[in-house]
Design a protein around this motif. Structure first.
Motif, PDB file in Angstrom:
ATOM      1  N   ILE A 231       0.867  -1.181   0.000  1.00 36.81           N
ATOM      2  CA  ILE A 231       0.000   0.000   0.000  1.00 36.81           C
ATOM      3  C   ILE A 231       0.901   1.228   0.000  1.00 36.81           C
ATOM      4  O   ILE A 231       1.662   1.462   0.939  1.00 36.81           O
ATOM      5  CB  ILE A 231      -0.922   0.004   1.229  1.00 36.81           C
ATOM      6  CG1 ILE A 231      -1.804  -1.256   1.218  1.00 36.81           C
ATOM      7  CG2 ILE A 231      -1.800   1.256   1.247  1.00 36.81           C
ATOM      8  CD1 ILE A 231      -2.585  -1.469   2.492  1.00 36.81           C
ATOM      9  N   LYS A 232       0.827   2.025  -1.060  1.00 35.46           N
ATOM     10  CA  LYS A 232       1.796   3.102  -1.264  1.00 35.46           C
ATOM     11  C   LYS A 232       1.396   4.438  -0.646  1.00 35.46           C
ATOM     12  O   LYS A 232       2.215   5.338  -0.531  1.00 35.46           O
ATOM     13  CB  LYS A 232       2.043   3.275  -2.764  1.00 35.46           C
ATOM     14  CG  LYS A 232       2.678   2.047  -3.417  1.00 35.46           C
ATOM     15  CD  LYS A 232       2.924   2.257  -4.902  1.00 35.46           C
ATOM     16  CE  LYS A 232       3.548   1.025  -5.532  1.00 35.46           C
ATOM     17  NZ  LYS A 232       3.783   1.180  -6.980  1.00 35.46           N
ATOM     18  N   GLU A 233       0.126   4.595  -0.293  1.00 32.83           N
ATOM     19  CA  GLU A 233      -0.326   5.872   0.251  1.00 32.83           C
ATOM     20  C   GLU A 233      -0.597   5.743   1.755  1.00 32.83           C
ATOM     21  O   GLU A 233      -0.853   4.646   2.253  1.00 32.83           O
ATOM     22  CB  GLU A 233      -1.595   6.327  -0.475  1.00 32.83           C
ATOM     23  CG  GLU A 233      -1.458   6.408  -1.986  1.00 32.83           C
ATOM     24  CD  GLU A 233      -0.481   7.481  -2.441  1.00 32.83           C
ATOM     25  OE1 GLU A 233      -0.164   8.368  -1.642  1.00 32.83           O
ATOM     26  OE2 GLU A 233      -0.044   7.418  -3.597  1.00 32.83           O
TER      27      GLU A 233
ATOM     28  N   SER B 234      -4.763  -5.518  -1.996  1.00 31.70           N
ATOM     29  CA  SER B 234      -3.863  -4.464  -2.468  1.00 31.70           C
ATOM     30  C   SER B 234      -4.551  -3.591  -3.521  1.00 31.70           C
ATOM     31  O   SER B 234      -4.446  -2.360  -3.496  1.00 31.70           O
ATOM     32  CB  SER B 234      -2.590  -5.090  -3.040  1.00 31.70           C
ATOM     33  OG  SER B 234      -1.706  -4.093  -3.513  1.00 31.70           O
TER      34      SER B 234
ATOM     35  N   ARG C 254      -5.968   0.930  -3.405  1.00 34.26           N
ATOM     36  CA  ARG C 254      -5.497   2.014  -4.259  1.00 34.26           C
ATOM     37  C   ARG C 254      -6.432   3.220  -4.100  1.00 34.26           C
ATOM     38  O   ARG C 254      -7.651   3.059  -4.001  1.00 34.26           O
ATOM     39  CB  ARG C 254      -5.487   1.578  -5.722  1.00 34.26           C
ATOM     40  CG  ARG C 254      -4.504   0.467  -6.049  1.00 34.26           C
ATOM     41  CD  ARG C 254      -4.646   0.031  -7.495  1.00 34.26           C
ATOM     42  NE  ARG C 254      -3.762  -1.084  -7.827  1.00 34.26           N
ATOM     43  CZ  ARG C 254      -3.750  -1.712  -8.986  1.00 34.26           C
ATOM     44  NH1 ARG C 254      -4.596  -1.313  -9.950  1.00 34.26           N
ATOM     45  NH2 ARG C 254      -2.935  -2.708  -9.202  1.00 34.26           N
TER      46      ARG C 254
ATOM     47  N   GLU D 199      -7.561   5.309  -6.183  1.00 33.31           N
ATOM     48  CA  GLU D 199      -8.563   5.403  -7.242  1.00 33.31           C
ATOM     49  C   GLU D 199      -9.772   4.514  -6.939  1.00 33.31           C
ATOM     50  O   GLU D 199     -10.923   4.917  -7.167  1.00 33.31           O
ATOM     51  CB  GLU D 199      -7.969   4.998  -8.586  1.00 33.31           C
ATOM     52  CG  GLU D 199      -6.825   5.869  -9.071  1.00 33.31           C
ATOM     53  CD  GLU D 199      -5.483   5.501  -8.473  1.00 33.31           C
ATOM     54  OE1 GLU D 199      -4.490   6.191  -8.775  1.00 33.31           O
ATOM     55  OE2 GLU D 199      -5.421   4.518  -7.698  1.00 33.31           O
TER      56      GLU D 199
ATOM     57  N   ASN E  69      -7.635   5.003   2.734  1.00 32.29           N
ATOM     58  CA  ASN E  69      -6.459   5.561   2.074  1.00 32.29           C
ATOM     59  C   ASN E  69      -6.651   7.076   1.970  1.00 32.29           C
ATOM     60  O   ASN E  69      -7.512   7.565   1.237  1.00 32.29           O
ATOM     61  CB  ASN E  69      -6.282   4.943   0.687  1.00 32.29           C
ATOM     62  CG  ASN E  69      -4.944   5.303   0.068  1.00 32.29           C
ATOM     63  OD1 ASN E  69      -4.449   6.416   0.219  1.00 32.29           O
ATOM     64  ND2 ASN E  69      -4.343   4.355  -0.641  1.00 32.29           N
TER      65      ASN E  69
END
Length: 344
Positions: free
Chosen positions: A105-107, A272, A276, A278, A293
């Protein structure tokens, strides 16, 4: 011939394994939230990966999940579960421990979104709701919910100790920040039940999230506790329902992976994908719950963002559900609540 038969059997086995790997069973609570998940998560995941998603429903039947895990017959791959049930199930070893490096998870996520066995999908609130077409005066909090003289008529609460006891104490003047401190004592529990006694004859209980807006629109009750997303959905359909955010009780719905799923890799891939920003944005546009998120918030229409549990104005006098408290005391309190509610 024997060799041909063996090859045939091997071919069938490989085909079955490939088929199992190409599909995923995701279980949610159904209703409007599931419909939003279909739009934001399920269909886009299928389109992105080519995997078939089987969408099932449950109503928090932990005994069924436990039986699956204990008998090594897990048929659910990913589960949408409330955070309090997640905590209990995690202690009992019913869920996989999440590898957050694997989730990628990038955010940044909202505070408290990560736990050992689950990651929050969204933030939702149990709020006070009313039909503005039915009430000449707007209630301002749980004290008004308990005021049978100023607001005569039936009111509705979820048929559960969770929520009912917290609302009762806030109606009795306990600040949100002190609710669990009071409720952690025998005297505090007695106080909450005594407060519920005051309106017991006027309570019409609800058990499914779709019921409060139905009761309010029909005029069956003058006020109700309700999931904020359900009220927002009814508003967008034309009903003149309003939310009182003062004293709202908020918590998370989380993704968890049942222990022993045969599709662990796909389960991680699905979770995952849904985290996101979006996809989180798409979900919130369908169902007015706060995205876990935080990167999704800036993508939302400002009017919608202001109607979410995560809006700063709505968090001012809010109370977060104490998962640890309900893990420790939930069983005993629910037993007492069931006995209390069954008495006339």
């Amino acid at each position: 011939m024997p060799n041909l038969r063996l090859l045939s059997l091997l071919s069938l086995a490989v085909s079955a394994n490939l088929s199992a790997a190409d599909q995923l069973t995701v279980i949610s609570y159904g209703g409007a939230s599931k419909a939003a998940q279909v739009t934001a998560f399920y269909r886009p995941f299928e389109a992105s990966t080519g995997k078939k998603l089987i969408a099932g429903e449950w109503n928090g039947e932990m005994a069924k999940l436990k039986a699956m895990v204990l008998t090594n017959s897990v048929s659910w791959d990913v589960l949408d579960i409330e955070d309090n049930d997640l905590s209990r199930g995690c202690e009992e070893g019913l869920f996989e421990e999440l590898d957050y490096d694997r989730l990628q998870i990038k955010e940044p996520l909202v505070a408290g979104a990560k736990s050992e066995c689950g990651v929050a999908i969204f933030v939702w609130s149990n709020v006070l709701a009313y039909n503005a077409d039915k009430l000449a005066t707007a209630p301002t909090g749980w004290k008004d919910f308990w005021d049978l003289k100023k607001f005569p008529g039936k009111r509705s609460l979820r048929k559960s100790a969770r929520g009912s006891l917290e609302f009762a104490l806030m109606a009795d003047g306990v600040p949100p920040s002190e609710v669990y401190q009071v409720l952690s004592t025998p005297a505090g529990v007695d106080r909450a039940f005594a407060k519920l006694d005051e309106i017991k004859p006027s309570i019409q209980w609800w058990e499914a999230g779709a019921q409060p807006p139905q009761y309010l629109i029909a005029g069956d009750v003058v006020m109700s506790s309700a999931y904020n997303g359900r009220i927002h959905a009814a508003k967008t359909s034309g009903a003149n329902l309003k939310i009182v955010w003062n004293g709202n009780l908020y918590q998370f719905d989380t993704w968890a992976i049942p222990k022993g799923t045969p599709n662990l890799d796909s389960a991680y891939e699905f979770i995952s994908f849904t985290m996101r920003p979006e996809q989180q944005k798409l979900y919130t546009e369908q169902m007015a719950y706060g995205p876990a998120n935080t990167a999704a918030v800036g993508m939302l229409n400002k009017d919608l963002a202001s109607e979410l549990p995560t809006a700063p104005e709505n968090m001012k006098n809010a109370l977060q559900m104490d998962v640890a408290f309900w893990t420790d005391h939930g069983e005993a309190l629910e037993e007492r609540f069931i006995a209390w509610s069954s008495r006339r």
